[in-house]
Design a protein around this motif. Structure first.
Motif, short mmCIF file in Angstrom:
data_model
loop_
_atom_site.label_atom_id
_atom_site.label_comp_id
_atom_site.label_asym_id
_atom_site.label_seq_id
_atom_site.Cartn_x
_atom_site.Cartn_y
_atom_site.Cartn_z
N LEU A 1 46.25 45.34 48.63
CA LEU A 1 46.72 45.58 47.26
C LEU A 1 46.68 44.30 46.42
CD1 LEU A 1 49.72 48.02 47.83
CD2 LEU A 1 47.48 48.54 46.81
N ILE A 2 47.04 43.20 47.00
CA ILE A 2 46.98 41.92 46.29
C ILE A 2 45.53 41.64 45.88
CG2 ILE A 2 47.23 39.41 46.58
CD1 ILE A 2 49.66 40.15 48.49
N ALA A 3 44.60 41.86 46.80
CA ALA A 3 43.18 41.64 46.50
C ALA A 3 42.70 42.59 45.41
CB ALA A 3 42.35 41.80 47.77
N ILE A 4 43.13 43.84 45.45
CA ILE A 4 42.73 44.80 44.40
C ILE A 4 43.25 44.35 43.04
CG2 ILE A 4 43.16 47.15 43.55
CD1 ILE A 4 43.01 48.04 46.54
N GLY A 5 44.49 43.88 43.00
CA GLY A 5 45.04 43.37 41.74
C GLY A 5 44.22 42.21 41.19
N PHE A 6 43.83 41.29 42.06
CA PHE A 6 43.00 40.17 41.60
C PHE A 6 41.61 40.65 41.19
CE2 PHE A 6 45.83 37.09 43.97
CZ PHE A 6 46.27 36.47 42.81
N TRP A 7 41.07 41.63 41.90
CA TRP A 7 39.75 42.16 41.54
C TRP A 7 39.80 42.79 40.15
CZ3 TRP A 7 38.02 47.29 40.91
CH2 TRP A 7 36.63 47.42 40.75
N LEU A 8 40.85 43.54 39.85
CA LEU A 8 40.98 44.13 38.51
C LEU A 8 41.08 43.04 37.44
CD1 LEU A 8 43.50 47.01 39.28
CD2 LEU A 8 41.08 47.25 38.67
N ARG A 9 41.84 42.02 37.75
CA ARG A 9 42.00 40.89 36.82
C ARG A 9 40.69 40.15 36.62
NH1 ARG A 9 46.96 36.75 37.72
NH2 ARG A 9 46.56 35.41 35.94
N LEU A 10 39.98 39.95 37.71
CA LEU A 10 38.69 39.24 37.69
C LEU A 10 37.69 39.96 36.77
CD1 LEU A 10 36.88 38.10 40.87
CD2 LEU A 10 35.71 39.58 39.32
N ARG A 11 37.67 41.27 36.82
CA ARG A 11 36.73 42.03 35.98
C ARG A 11 36.98 41.78 34.50
NH1 ARG A 11 37.38 47.82 37.42
NH2 ARG A 11 35.72 48.10 35.90
N ILE A 12 38.23 41.68 34.10
CA ILE A 12 38.55 41.40 32.70
C ILE A 12 38.21 39.96 32.36
CG2 ILE A 12 40.46 41.21 31.08
CD1 ILE A 12 41.64 43.70 32.56
N GLU A 13 38.53 39.05 33.25
CA GLU A 13 38.19 37.64 33.00
C GLU A 13 36.69 37.44 32.86
OE1 GLU A 13 39.86 34.39 35.06
OE2 GLU A 13 41.84 35.30 35.15
N GLU A 14 35.91 38.18 33.64
CA GLU A 14 34.45 38.07 33.53
C GLU A 14 33.99 38.38 32.10
OE1 GLU A 14 31.77 37.70 36.38
OE2 GLU A 14 33.50 36.43 36.70
N GLU A 15 34.56 39.40 31.49
CA GLU A 15 34.20 39.75 30.11
C GLU A 15 34.55 38.61 29.16
OE1 GLU A 15 35.97 43.47 28.93
OE2 GLU A 15 35.41 44.40 30.83
N PHE A 16 35.75 38.03 29.33
CA PHE A 16 36.15 36.91 28.48
C PHE A 16 35.21 35.72 28.66
CE2 PHE A 16 40.83 38.42 28.72
CZ PHE A 16 40.67 39.19 27.58
N MET A 17 34.88 35.44 29.91
CA MET A 17 34.03 34.28 30.18
C MET A 17 32.63 34.47 29.61
SD MET A 17 36.02 32.21 31.74
CE MET A 17 35.25 31.06 32.83
N LEU A 18 32.08 35.67 29.75
CA LEU A 18 30.76 35.94 29.17
C LEU A 18 30.79 35.83 27.65
CD1 LEU A 18 29.45 38.83 31.42
CD2 LEU A 18 28.37 36.59 31.08
N ARG A 19 31.86 36.31 27.05
CA ARG A 19 31.98 36.22 25.59
C ARG A 19 32.07 34.77 25.13
NH1 ARG A 19 36.45 40.25 23.78
NH2 ARG A 19 36.40 40.24 26.01
N GLN A 20 32.82 33.96 25.85
CA GLN A 20 33.00 32.57 25.43
C GLN A 20 31.81 31.68 25.78
OE1 GLN A 20 36.71 30.76 26.43
NE2 GLN A 20 36.10 28.78 25.61
N TYR A 21 31.24 31.84 26.97
CA TYR A 21 30.21 30.92 27.44
C TYR A 21 28.81 31.49 27.44
CZ TYR A 21 34.27 28.31 28.98
OH TYR A 21 35.45 27.64 29.02
N GLY A 22 28.69 32.79 27.27
CA GLY A 22 27.38 33.42 27.17
C GLY A 22 26.47 33.15 28.34
#
Length: 192
Positions: free
Chosen positions: A153-174
Motif C-alpha cells: 500500500l505504501i508503494a501504491i501511494g508513492f506510485w500514484l504520487r509519482l504519476r502526478i509529479e511526472e506531469e509536473f516535471m514534464l510541464r516544467q522541464y519539457g
C-alpha cells in the motif's frame, strides 16, 4: 520477536520523521500543487499501509494477515534492520542531494532545477525508493503478512504520487525531463 530490534526499528522511524520535519522547514514554496482529492487519496492509502506495517495486529488478530510468515529468527530480523537503515539512509541522501527545492508535496518548486546527481543518477524518485525499501526492511523484521501488505500500500501511494509529479516535471522541464526519464528508471534501477 527480539524486542531490541523492534525498539531500534521504531527509533529509526522516529528519527526519520524528525529529520523530515527539520528539513521540511527549508523547503521552497510550491509553484504547482496537485488537487486536494488526489493528495488525500495518496495519503490515505499510505496511512493505512503504515498502520498495517506497525500497528494493526490487534485489530487483524486471527486473520490470515496477522499470521507470522516464518518463526522469529535473529539473523532475519537483523537483516531487516539493516535493510531498513539502508532505505532510510538512501532516502535521506536523496533529500539532502535535492537541496532546498525538494517539495513535501507532488509539486514543482520556485528556483527548482532538475537534479541528476547522487541518488538521482540511479532512480528518478530516490526518496520514495528509500522509504519503500525501509518499509520492506521493517516488514522483514516483523515477518507478518499484514506488514508486507502495508508495504504494498505504501508503494501504491508513492506510485500514484509519482504519476502526478511526472506531469509536473514534464510541464516544467519539457524535453530535458523526457530525456532524463528515458534513461533513468523511476523507482527501481534498471527495472522500473
Amino acid at each position: 520477536m527480539y524486542s531490541w530490534i523492534a525498539r531500534w526499528i521504531f527509533l529509526l522511524w522516529d528519527a526519520l520523521l524528525i529529520f523530515w520535519a527539520v528539513v521540511a522547514m527549508t523547503t521552497a514554496p510550491d509553484m504547482q500543487r496537485q488537487s486536494s482529492e488526489s493528495r488525500f487519496l495518496q495519503i490515505a492509502i499510505q496511512v493505512v499501509g503504515f498502520w498495517m506495517l506497525f500497528g494493526s495486529t490487534h485489530l487483524l488478530r486471527k486473520t490470515v494477515l496477522s499470521d507470522r510468515l516464518l518463526p522469529p529468527h535473529t539473523d532475519v530480523a537483523v537483516s531487516g534492520l539493516v535493510v531498513t537503515m539502508a532505505g532510510m539512509l538512501f532516502s535521506a541522501w536523496a533529500r539532502l542531494a535535492g537541496g532546498h527545492s525538494r517539495s513535501r508535496d507532488a509539486a514543482n518548486q520556485q528556483e527548482d532545477k532538475l537534479f541528476r546527481n547522487g541518488p538521482y543518477k540511479l532512480v528518478r524518485y530516490p526518496i520514495y525508493t528509500g522509504i519503500i525499501v525501509a518499509a520492506l526492511g521493517t516488514a522483514i523484521v516483523f515477518l507478518r503478512a499484514e506488514c508486507f501488505a502495508g508495504v504494498a500500500l505504501i508503494a501504491i501511494g508513492f506510485w500514484l504520487r509519482l504519476r502526478i509529479e511526472e506531469e509536473f516535471m514534464l510541464r516544467q522541464y519539457g524535453e530535458e525531463y523526457a530525456r532524463y526519464r528515458s534513461t533513468v528508471r523511476a523507482l527501481i534501477p534498471f527495472v522500473y
